[in-house]
Design a protein around this motif. Structure first.
Motif, short mmCIF file in Angstrom:
data_model
loop_
_atom_site.label_atom_id
_atom_site.label_comp_id
_atom_site.label_asym_id
_atom_site.label_seq_id
_atom_site.Cartn_x
_atom_site.Cartn_y
_atom_site.Cartn_z
N ILE A 1 51.67 103.85 21.66
CA ILE A 1 52.92 104.50 21.57
C ILE A 1 53.45 104.01 20.27
CG2 ILE A 1 54.10 102.77 22.81
CD1 ILE A 1 55.98 105.32 23.80
N GLU A 2 53.45 102.70 19.85
CA GLU A 2 54.08 102.45 18.61
C GLU A 2 53.19 103.25 17.15
OE1 GLU A 2 54.64 98.12 15.95
OE2 GLU A 2 54.19 97.97 18.14
N ALA A 3 51.91 103.16 17.39
CA ALA A 3 51.49 103.94 16.07
C ALA A 3 51.91 105.35 16.13
CB ALA A 3 49.84 104.04 16.20
N ALA A 4 51.95 105.91 17.42
CA ALA A 4 52.81 107.41 17.45
C ALA A 4 54.18 107.63 16.96
CB ALA A 4 52.39 107.99 19.00
N VAL A 5 54.81 106.65 17.40
CA VAL A 5 56.08 106.59 16.77
C VAL A 5 56.13 106.25 15.27
CG1 VAL A 5 58.47 105.45 16.75
CG2 VAL A 5 57.17 106.17 19.02
N GLN A 6 55.59 105.51 14.74
CA GLN A 6 55.36 105.08 13.51
C GLN A 6 54.95 106.55 12.53
OE1 GLN A 6 56.76 102.57 11.70
NE2 GLN A 6 57.46 101.47 13.60
N ARG A 7 53.87 106.99 13.13
CA ARG A 7 53.70 108.26 12.43
C ARG A 7 54.57 109.60 12.49
NH1 ARG A 7 47.08 108.99 12.58
NH2 ARG A 7 46.64 106.76 12.30
N PHE A 8 55.25 109.39 13.69
CA PHE A 8 56.10 110.35 13.77
C PHE A 8 57.52 110.33 12.85
CE2 PHE A 8 60.34 111.66 15.71
CZ PHE A 8 60.37 113.01 15.63
N VAL A 9 57.79 109.09 12.84
CA VAL A 9 59.07 108.76 11.97
C VAL A 9 58.83 108.77 10.27
CG1 VAL A 9 60.57 106.78 11.18
CG2 VAL A 9 59.82 107.24 13.62
N GLY A 10 57.59 108.63 10.03
CA GLY A 10 57.00 108.86 8.56
C GLY A 10 57.03 110.42 8.46
N THR A 11 56.89 111.24 9.36
CA THR A 11 56.96 112.63 8.97
C THR A 11 58.53 113.20 8.86
OG1 THR A 11 56.66 113.68 11.08
CG2 THR A 11 54.69 112.83 10.06
N VAL A 12 59.52 112.63 9.50
CA VAL A 12 60.61 113.36 9.61
C VAL A 12 61.51 113.36 8.35
CG1 VAL A 12 60.64 112.71 12.02
CG2 VAL A 12 61.93 111.31 10.42
N SER A 13 62.45 114.50 8.43
CA SER A 13 63.41 114.50 7.28
C SER A 13 64.25 113.34 7.36
CB SER A 13 64.00 116.01 7.42
OG SER A 13 65.00 116.06 8.45
N PRO A 14 64.99 113.19 6.07
CA PRO A 14 66.06 112.01 6.41
C PRO A 14 67.23 112.31 7.32
CG PRO A 14 65.69 112.88 4.04
CD PRO A 14 64.86 113.64 4.98
N GLU A 15 67.36 113.80 7.59
CA GLU A 15 68.47 114.12 8.52
C GLU A 15 67.88 113.77 10.15
OE1 GLU A 15 68.87 116.51 4.88
OE2 GLU A 15 67.16 116.43 6.28
N MET B 1 59.15 116.06 23.72
CA MET B 1 59.03 114.88 22.85
C MET B 1 58.60 113.65 23.74
SD MET B 1 61.89 115.60 20.10
CE MET B 1 62.41 114.14 19.95
N ARG B 2 59.28 113.62 24.81
CA ARG B 2 58.89 112.42 25.65
C ARG B 2 57.51 112.47 26.31
NH1 ARG B 2 57.88 111.69 30.34
NH2 ARG B 2 58.47 113.56 30.78
N ALA B 3 57.14 113.81 26.70
CA ALA B 3 55.79 114.03 27.49
C ALA B 3 54.74 113.54 26.26
CB ALA B 3 55.97 115.48 27.89
N ALA B 4 54.99 114.11 25.05
CA ALA B 4 54.06 113.93 24.05
C ALA B 4 53.90 112.37 23.64
CB ALA B 4 54.40 114.76 22.80
N LEU B 5 54.91 111.82 23.69
CA LEU B 5 54.88 110.34 23.45
C LEU B 5 54.17 109.54 24.83
CD1 LEU B 5 57.97 109.53 21.75
CD2 LEU B 5 55.72 109.09 20.89
#
Length: 118
Positions: A87-101, A77-81
């Motif tokens: 990085i901000e856009a990547a994190v925002q997109r990632f967070v938008g895809t994760v489950s509530p857990e 995950m760190r290497a992908a980031l």
């Protein structure tokens, strides 16, 4: 700690068998059915990377994972980031895809670091 497909498959086998496996057993359990020499080469490479231990048992070696799967996933995950141009856009997109857990786990992890989302 980037893993190729065969390295990843071998590590998955070793993570499922914490008491260790012989190369022949690793090879037999892989869906691609690689040659035993190929599996041995990859196991030696993983050993040199510090991901696998090898212990002589009779004429063979018993291989065990020495890094936890969670550590490898976190590194990936760190290497992908690190590859992201924004990085901000990547994190925002990632967070938008994760489950509530996963979102709850991220909030908890940031809270443990003393950081709170704004």
């Amino acid at each position: 700690m980037h893993l190729g497909n065969l390295e990843r498959a071998i590590m998955e086998s070793l993570w499922r068998h914490p008491d260790g496996m012989f190369a022949q057993d690793v090879a037999a359990g892989l869906p691609s059915r690689p040659a035993i020499t190929t599996v041995l080469t990859v196991l030696v490479r993983l050993s040199r990377k510090g991901m696998v231990s090898r212990e002589r048992v009779g004429r063979a070696h018993l291989y065990k994972a020495v890094v936890e799967k969670d550590a490898v996933v976190a590194e990936a995950m760190r290497a992908a980031l690190d590859e992201a141009s924004d990085i901000e856009a990547a994190v925002q997109r990632f967070v938008g895809t994760v489950s509530p857990e996963v979102a709850a786990a991220l909030r908890e992890a940031l809270g443990a670091r003393g950081e709170t989302p704004s």
